[in-house]
Enzyme design. Structure first.
Site, short mmCIF file in Angstrom:
data_model
loop_
_atom_site.label_atom_id
_atom_site.label_comp_id
_atom_site.label_asym_id
_atom_site.label_seq_id
_atom_site.Cartn_x
_atom_site.Cartn_y
_atom_site.Cartn_z
N ARG A 26 -20.85 9.63 -3.83
CA ARG A 26 -20.06 10.41 -2.05
C ARG A 26 -21.05 11.14 -1.74
O ARG A 26 -20.37 12.30 -1.33
CB ARG A 26 -18.06 10.91 -3.27
CG ARG A 26 -17.55 10.30 -3.61
CD ARG A 26 -16.53 9.78 -2.57
NE ARG A 26 -15.72 9.28 -2.31
CZ ARG A 26 -14.01 9.16 -2.72
NH1 ARG A 26 -14.45 10.69 -2.62
NH2 ARG A 26 -14.03 8.48 -2.71
N ARG A 30 -17.28 14.77 2.62
CA ARG A 30 -16.95 16.07 2.77
C ARG A 30 -17.71 17.16 2.60
O ARG A 30 -17.75 18.45 3.28
CB ARG A 30 -15.71 16.28 2.89
CG ARG A 30 -14.70 15.16 3.46
CD ARG A 30 -13.12 16.02 3.04
NE ARG A 30 -13.72 15.60 2.07
CZ ARG A 30 -12.40 15.14 1.02
NH1 ARG A 30 -10.96 15.37 1.01
NH2 ARG A 30 -12.64 13.90 0.37
N ARG A 39 -17.04 12.89 11.80
CA ARG A 39 -15.56 12.40 11.18
C ARG A 39 -14.37 12.91 12.39
O ARG A 39 -13.45 12.76 12.81
CB ARG A 39 -15.28 13.08 9.87
CG ARG A 39 -14.04 12.67 9.51
CD ARG A 39 -13.71 13.29 7.68
NE ARG A 39 -12.45 12.82 7.35
CZ ARG A 39 -11.19 13.16 7.35
NH1 ARG A 39 -11.41 14.08 8.56
NH2 ARG A 39 -10.13 12.77 6.43
N ASP A 76 -14.90 2.16 2.03
CA ASP A 76 -14.35 2.15 0.90
C ASP A 76 -13.71 0.92 0.38
O ASP A 76 -13.96 0.21 0.43
CB ASP A 76 -12.39 3.45 1.84
CG ASP A 76 -12.26 3.88 0.45
OD1 ASP A 76 -12.59 5.16 1.09
OD2 ASP A 76 -11.39 3.48 -0.11
N TYR A 153 -4.54 0.02 -7.31
CA TYR A 153 -3.53 0.84 -6.23
C TYR A 153 -2.97 -0.50 -5.38
O TYR A 153 -1.51 -0.48 -4.83
CB TYR A 153 -4.84 0.79 -4.71
CG TYR A 153 -5.96 2.23 -5.23
CD1 TYR A 153 -5.26 3.69 -5.10
CD2 TYR A 153 -6.52 2.23 -5.92
CE1 TYR A 153 -6.14 4.36 -5.36
CE2 TYR A 153 -7.65 3.20 -6.68
CZ TYR A 153 -7.22 4.89 -6.12
OH TYR A 153 -7.74 6.08 -5.75
O1 CP3 Z 1 -21.22 8.42 0.17
C1 CP3 Z 1 -20.22 7.81 -1.01
O2 CP3 Z 1 -20.12 6.92 -2.04
C2 CP3 Z 1 -20.33 5.85 0.60
C3 CP3 Z 1 -18.77 6.08 0.50
C4 CP3 Z 1 -17.57 5.69 -0.40
C5 CP3 Z 1 -15.97 5.99 -0.44
N1 CP3 Z 1 -15.08 6.20 -0.92
C6 CP3 Z 1 -15.81 7.25 1.59
C7 CP3 Z 1 -14.77 7.90 0.84
C8 CP3 Z 1 -17.25 4.99 -1.55
C9 CP3 Z 1 -18.73 4.97 -2.33
C10 CP3 Z 1 -16.00 5.52 -2.00
C11 CP3 Z 1 -15.63 4.97 -2.84
C12 CP3 Z 1 -14.05 4.98 -3.30
N2 CP3 Z 1 -12.65 4.90 -2.47
C13 CP3 Z 1 -13.62 4.63 -5.21
C14 CP3 Z 1 -14.68 4.61 -6.13
C15 CP3 Z 1 -15.16 5.60 -6.43
C16 CP3 Z 1 -14.21 7.08 -7.41
O3 CP3 Z 1 -14.46 8.18 -6.02
O4 CP3 Z 1 -14.18 6.53 -8.13
C17 CP3 Z 1 -12.24 5.10 -4.88
C18 CP3 Z 1 -11.37 5.14 -6.09
C19 CP3 Z 1 -11.62 5.35 -2.93
C20 CP3 Z 1 -10.49 5.62 -3.05
C21 CP3 Z 1 -10.20 6.72 -2.51
N3 CP3 Z 1 -10.79 6.86 -0.67
C22 CP3 Z 1 -10.10 7.66 -2.71
C23 CP3 Z 1 -8.79 7.70 -3.92
C24 CP3 Z 1 -10.17 8.85 -1.26
C25 CP3 Z 1 -9.23 10.27 -0.82
C26 CP3 Z 1 -9.70 11.03 -2.04
C27 CP3 Z 1 -10.47 12.08 -1.63
O5 CP3 Z 1 -12.00 12.47 -1.51
O6 CP3 Z 1 -9.99 12.08 -0.23
C28 CP3 Z 1 -10.81 8.29 -0.45
C29 CP3 Z 1 -11.31 9.03 1.05
C30 CP3 Z 1 -12.37 8.67 0.56
N4 CP3 Z 1 -13.00 7.83 0.57
C31 CP3 Z 1 -13.59 9.57 1.83
C32 CP3 Z 1 -14.39 9.65 1.36
C33 CP3 Z 1 -15.67 10.35 2.28
C34 CP3 Z 1 -13.19 11.14 1.66
C35 CP3 Z 1 -11.81 11.03 3.50
C36 CP3 Z 1 -11.98 11.97 3.78
O7 CP3 Z 1 -13.37 12.77 5.20
O8 CP3 Z 1 -11.39 12.66 4.35
#
Ligand code: CP3
Length: 341
Positions: A26, A30, A39, A76, A153
């Site tokens: 991540r 953010r 974003r 994602d 999911y």
């Molecule tokens: O920097 C990185 O790691 C690359 C990008 C990346 C994102 N999601 C961007 C993202 C990666 C590798 C993921 C993987 C992901 N997505 C996983 C596996 C990793 C983990 O955390 O266990 C999972 C379970 C998801 C599903 C997902 N996407 C969730 C549950 C959420 C909401 C949680 C949150 O943090 O808000 C997301 C959204 C998401 N994916 C964000 C980002 C940067 C946040 C969205 C935003 O900008 O508000």
């Protein structure tokens, strides 16, 4: 193009490295104000994902700002359900959700892997822009969700503490569960192969919900599909990050993958003993980054000493929390890059 910094690829391959490389799950997100600005420009998370120029920009931000040893594709894991017929929504502050979920045979029949490449063309365009703009500075990590986590999911329809609906299907209709897992696996293989063809230097499978199963169910419903994905990829190193799955470390040690990611519940010595021959990645508790600079330095060095200098890629034990001060994350990264064993 030849990589100028290939430490992570070499560590994954088990080759010697001059220092321990580091990237952060991540890292593109953010925690960086630059991410939040891009974003906002895109208007929403999904718009950002589907805009290759902007998605490429946020992929490269952590390389420039944090100095990490790899970029990870900004995308994602939920793009796979969408590409096979189950679109997701990302609601601000609420996380992902699906209007329709998978409940029965006909729901699984309706999913199709035929259009994965066209449905995900925006990701492939993003990879091409990233590769061009990175110009070989650091490797690019591609990724996908592991089939079990994607299944969670698609059956539950949203995040959950227990994923009880998803686990119920394993008990009530294991044949249907295997059919769905198999379809997700097929789509994931197509997707990852294309990422690699376009230049991803290594790929990671995220099994975020591994830890809600036990050894037997994980070995039955998750590992065979991960194994199938690893077997289908031979040209770049694969990392398997199964959060919470310490109970299956021995079996994971036998997967045809290069690297295992571990979370902070797993002691490095235990992972080394149960999975000899694998490169390890991890595993600082992301909450350490809420501590003082002194505490961060101390805990990071403790982590490094536990893993040792070789066959190791430093990272957190899960994604960085978005409210962490990015200066604290930078301190973590710089402590690793400066450490002498
Ligand atoms: O920097 C990185 O790691 C690359 C990008 C990346 C994102 N999601 C961007 C993202 C990666 C590798 C993921 C993987 C992901 N997505 C996983 C596996 C990793 C983990 O955390 O266990 C999972 C379970 C998801 C599903 C997902 N996407 C969730 C549950 C959420 C909401 C949680 C949150 O943090 O808000 C997301 C959204 C998401 N994916 C964000 C980002 C940067 C946040 C969205 C935003 O900008 O508000």
């Amino acid at each position: 193009m030849k990589l100028q910094n290939d430490l992570i690829v070499r560590a994954a391959r088990g080759e010697e490295t001059e220092r321990v490389p580091v990237w952060v799950m991540r890292q593109a997100g953010r925690i960086l104000s630059e991410y939040r600005a891009t974003r906002a420009q895109a208007g929403s998370f999904k718009n950002l994902l589907k805009n290759p120029a902007l998605a490429a920009e946020v992929t490269i931000q952590p390389v420039d700002i944090l100095g990490v040893d790899a970029a990870i594709l900004f995308s994602d894991i939920l793009v796979i359900p969408e590409a096979i017929g189950l679109p997701y929504k990302m609601d601000e502050g609420k996380g992902p959700s699906f209007d329709k979920v998978i409940e029965n045979e006909s729901d699984v029949d309706a999913l199709s892997t035929e259009n994965v490449l066209t449905e995900l063309s925006y990701v492939f365009e993003t990879i091409q822009i990233i590769k061009k703009n990175l110009a070989g500075r650091v490797p690019l990590i591609g990724f996908a969700g592991a089939p079990w986590t994607i299944f969670c999911y698609m059956v539950e329809g949203r995040g959950s503490k227990t994923f009880s609906k998803s686990r119920a299907m394993l008990m009530q209709n294991p044949v249907l569960a295997h059919r769905l897992l198999s379809k997700i696996t097929d789509a994931t293989i197509i997707y990852l192969k294309k990422q690699i063809e376009l230049g991803c230097d290594l790929v990671q499978l995220f099994d975020s919900w591994a830890g809600i199963l036990n050894k037997e169910t994980y070995n039955t419903f998750a590992l065979p599909y991960i194994n199938q994905i690893c077997e289908s990829i031979s040209t770049v190193p694969v990392t398997v990050f199964a959060k919470g799955a310490f109970f299956s470390l021995e079996e994971m040690g036998k997967l045809p993958c290069a690297t295992l990611g571990i979370d902070w519940h797993t002691e490095p010595s235990m992972a080394r003993a149960l999975a000899p021959g694998k490169t390890l990645q991890g595993n600082l508790d992301p909450a350490v980054l809420y501590g003082s600079d002194e505490l961060i330095r101390r805990e990071t060095i403790k982590m490094l000493e536990k893993f040792g200098p070789q066959r190791y890629i430093a990272n957190l034990g899960h994604g960085v929390y978005p409210d962490v001060d990015h200066k604290k994350l930078k301190l973590f990264i710089q402590t690793i890059q400066a450490h002498q064993f």
